[in-house]
Every structure is written in C-alpha cells, then in structure tokens.
Design an enzyme around this catalytic site. Structure first.
Site, PDB file in Angstrom:
ATOM      1  N   ASN A 126     -26.751  22.041  -1.696  1.00 40.83           N
ATOM      2  CA  ASN A 126     -27.355  21.124  -2.671  1.00 40.83           C
ATOM      3  C   ASN A 126     -28.265  21.876  -3.640  1.00 40.83           C
ATOM      4  OD1 ASN A 126     -27.651  18.545  -3.754  1.00 40.83           O
ATOM      5  ND2 ASN A 126     -29.521  18.164  -2.611  1.00 40.83           N
ATOM      6  N   ARG A 131     -30.789  28.996  -9.373  1.00 35.83           N
ATOM      7  CA  ARG A 131     -31.927  28.854  -8.458  1.00 35.83           C
ATOM      8  C   ARG A 131     -31.655  29.526  -7.117  1.00 35.83           C
ATOM      9  NH1 ARG A 131     -35.751  25.538  -5.613  1.00 35.83           N
ATOM     10  NH2 ARG A 131     -34.201  24.272  -4.566  1.00 35.83           N
ATOM     11  N   ARG A 176     -34.715  23.932   3.000  1.00 35.50           N
ATOM     12  CA  ARG A 176     -33.836  24.958   3.585  1.00 35.50           C
ATOM     13  C   ARG A 176     -34.592  25.995   4.415  1.00 35.50           C
ATOM     14  NH1 ARG A 176     -33.348  23.883  -1.525  1.00 35.50           N
ATOM     15  NH2 ARG A 176     -31.496  22.809  -2.298  1.00 35.50           N
ATOM     16  N   LYS A 218     -18.847  23.729   5.371  1.00 37.47           N
ATOM     17  CA  LYS A 218     -18.731  24.454   4.103  1.00 37.47           C
ATOM     18  C   LYS A 218     -19.498  25.777   4.144  1.00 37.47           C
ATOM     19  CE  LYS A 218     -19.533  25.671  -0.234  1.00 37.47           C
ATOM     20  NZ  LYS A 218     -20.589  26.578  -0.706  1.00 37.47           N
ATOM     21  N   PRO A 235     -13.225  27.321   1.783  1.00 36.02           N
ATOM     22  CA  PRO A 235     -14.407  26.454   1.681  1.00 36.02           C
ATOM     23  C   PRO A 235     -14.210  25.369   0.625  1.00 36.02           C
ATOM     24  CG  PRO A 235     -14.992  28.798   1.523  1.00 36.02           C
ATOM     25  CD  PRO A 235     -13.513  28.712   1.397  1.00 36.02           C
ATOM     26  N   ASP A 237     -16.243  22.864  -1.575  1.00 36.92           N
ATOM     27  CA  ASP A 237     -17.514  22.403  -2.135  1.00 36.92           C
ATOM     28  C   ASP A 237     -17.211  21.324  -3.177  1.00 36.92           C
ATOM     29  OD1 ASP A 237     -16.382  24.118  -4.093  1.00 36.92           O
ATOM     30  OD2 ASP A 237     -18.311  24.119  -5.093  1.00 36.92           O
TER      31      ASP A 237
END
Length: 283
Positions: A126, A131, A176, A218, A235, A237
């Site tokens: 997310n 970033r 996180r 993922k 994966p 996403d």
DNA sequence: AGCCAGGACAAGT
DNA sequence: ACTTGTCATGGC
C-alpha cells in the site's frame, strides 16, 4: 576519456551481455536502491558492495569496491546466464506480451539478496515507488553498515531484530515498522530460513514466508521472484490485476508459467509506464 | 484537497 | 471462502 586510470583505482568487472536496458531494469519497480547519474550510468549498493554500472557496446561495465567474489555476485545479479532472447521469443506468441516486450525489451530480473527483497517488499505494501525508495534509503542510512565511499549497505536482520518499533520512527514507514521488526526477528532466529527457499516448491516457500506478520501472498511472491531467483513466481499486485482483468479475462497462458515472473515484469512496466497502454493514466 | 499507492489483517458476512 | 474497513505517510 579512457578509464584505465580509473580502473586501476577501482575494481572493474566487464560482462558481455545482450539486450539489457539499465534505465528500464533499474526503474521498473523490482529494486529500489539504484539511482541514475547525470552521465546515464547507475549507482547503487547490493551485497554490501557499492558500484557504478554502465552499458556500452554490448558490455556491462561495473566499477566499485568489490571483494574477491566481485564477478560472481554481479554475474548472478544481472542474470547473465539466462537466454532472454529465447524467452522473449516464446512470450511473443501472445499478442499482449509482444507489445509489452516491444516496450520493456531491456528488462532483466535481478538476483537481489533474499533479505533485502523481503524487507523491501514488506515496505512496498500500500505504498508508492518514490516513497518506498525513500524509506529504504533512510533504513540503510540509519542502520546499515557504512561503506568506504560513504554509501550504506542494507542492514542485516541481526541488526534490525535488536530494535524497537520506536527506533524505526526516522524511517516514517508507518504501520510497516512492526512488520520489519517481526521479519528481522523471525529471520535472525532461524524461524524463517531464507536460504532454503530457492529449493522448495513455490507453495511451501510461500507458506514459510507468510509466517512473518505483514507478509501475504504478494510480498512472498516478490521475495521469491526478486530475492530467490524464482522466475516461476507470478506476483499479482494492483497493476497486474488490471492487466489480467483487461487482457486475460480467461486466465494467463499456462505455458508461460516456467518463466511467468519475467513475463510479469514486462507487463508491469508496460502497464505502468507505456503511454500507448490503455491502462496507463499518467506519468 | 483529495485520491491513491507493487497489501495485509481483522472483523464481518 | 469472499467482502469491507483500517492501517501511516506522502507523492501527485
């Protein structure tokens, strides 16, 4: 103009390699620690080695502060032994992949360190790529080993497992942080063994990684693909979900499964960045 | 200003 | 087994 003087000051590795595009390879969201220089080369750190990479006349030229196994690491890192021409030819039997490869032709799937890949993709959840790079950069600057040229290595799980969530506040990684700590603890204690993942079945390896808080399918699949060399891992996403919904409503072709991870990376870069792809809104 | 980002998790159907 | 709200932070 020639680099003989430079080569004597820094170790240099030259690897003949076909059809690689460093811009696409480093900027397609698989790794987060290489930065483009003004001269078009790329600088970054992996395996505690700080290097500069450029590609000229079919040669990959790597300069840096490498150790004895310098060549071995980077040979593997750039996936030199894989025949991408053959794979691309095979994938191009599919019309969508043919378009994606025409755009993303120069991507190679890098062999990153398992721990760095795991940690990086925990941070990626997310989140957006600029970033993610910032958080990882602060993670290394705060807790990684300082290398002789002033750059920083990726911090080990043994280092990070000693830290508290508050210690990670400078990262500004949000929710996180607790996931990073849990991963560091489980890996450093051997509760999760990253070294054996490359030999297990995808299902078993995935189940092993998901024992870590904040690691779902993922993130586990990205760890296996980018950190364990499992190119049979695919994966999914948000972007790949859009690709599948739009272009493969009847499922992704099963015959591509053995190198689905490579196909996935072409599709991801194409969907995100190609102006001609109808999925791409901006940038 | 508000939407969204290489998701995962818990709580609710 | 599926759907939904929530989670920090900041890029665009």
């Amino acid at each position: 103009m020639n680099n003989i003087g430079v080569a004597s000051a820094f170790k240099t590795v030259v690897i003949p390699i076909n059809d690689i595009d460093l811009d696409a390879t480093f900027d397609c969201g698989q790794c987060f620690r290489f930065e483009r220089q003004n001269d078009g080369s790329w600088s970054g750190v992996a395996f505690t080695q700080s290097v500069n990479v450029r590609y000229e006349d079919g040669l990959l030229i790597i300069t840096g502060t490498g150790g004895a196994d310098f060549e071995k690491i980077w040979h593997s890192y750039f996936d030199v032994d894989r025949d991408y021409l053959l794979i691309k030819h095979s994938l191009s039997s599919d019309a969508v992949l043919k378009r994606a490869i025409a755009y993303a032709w120069g991507i190679r799937v890098l062999h990153q360190e398992p721990w760095e890949a795991l940690c990086s993709f925990i941070i990626s959840q997310n989140n957006n790529i600029p970033r993610i790079k910032g958080i990882i950069s602060r993670l290394c600057e705060n807790f990684g080993q300082k290398l002789e040229d002033g750059t920083y290595a990726f911090p080990s799980p043994q280092t990070l497992c000693e830290l508290s969530i508050d210690d990670l506040a400078p990262l500004r990684s949000g929710f996180r942080a607790k996931y990073i700590i849990d991963a560091a603890k489980k890996v450093s204690l051997g509760e999760v063994n990253l070294e054996t993942l490359s030999k297990m079945t995808i299902e078993d390896a995935r189940a092993e990684l998901i024992k870590i808080k904040g690691v779902g399918t993922k993130v586990a699949d990205c760890t296996l693909l980018f950190g364990c060399g499992r190119v049979d891992c695919f994966p999914i996403d948000v972007w790949i979900k859009r690709v599948l919904d739009c272009f493969y409503p009847n499922g992704f072709p099963v015959e591509f499964a053995p190198f689905g991870g490579i196909a996935q990376q072409y599709l991801f870069h194409y969907a995100r960045c190609c102006p001609e792809c109808e999925l791409n809104g901006r940038e």
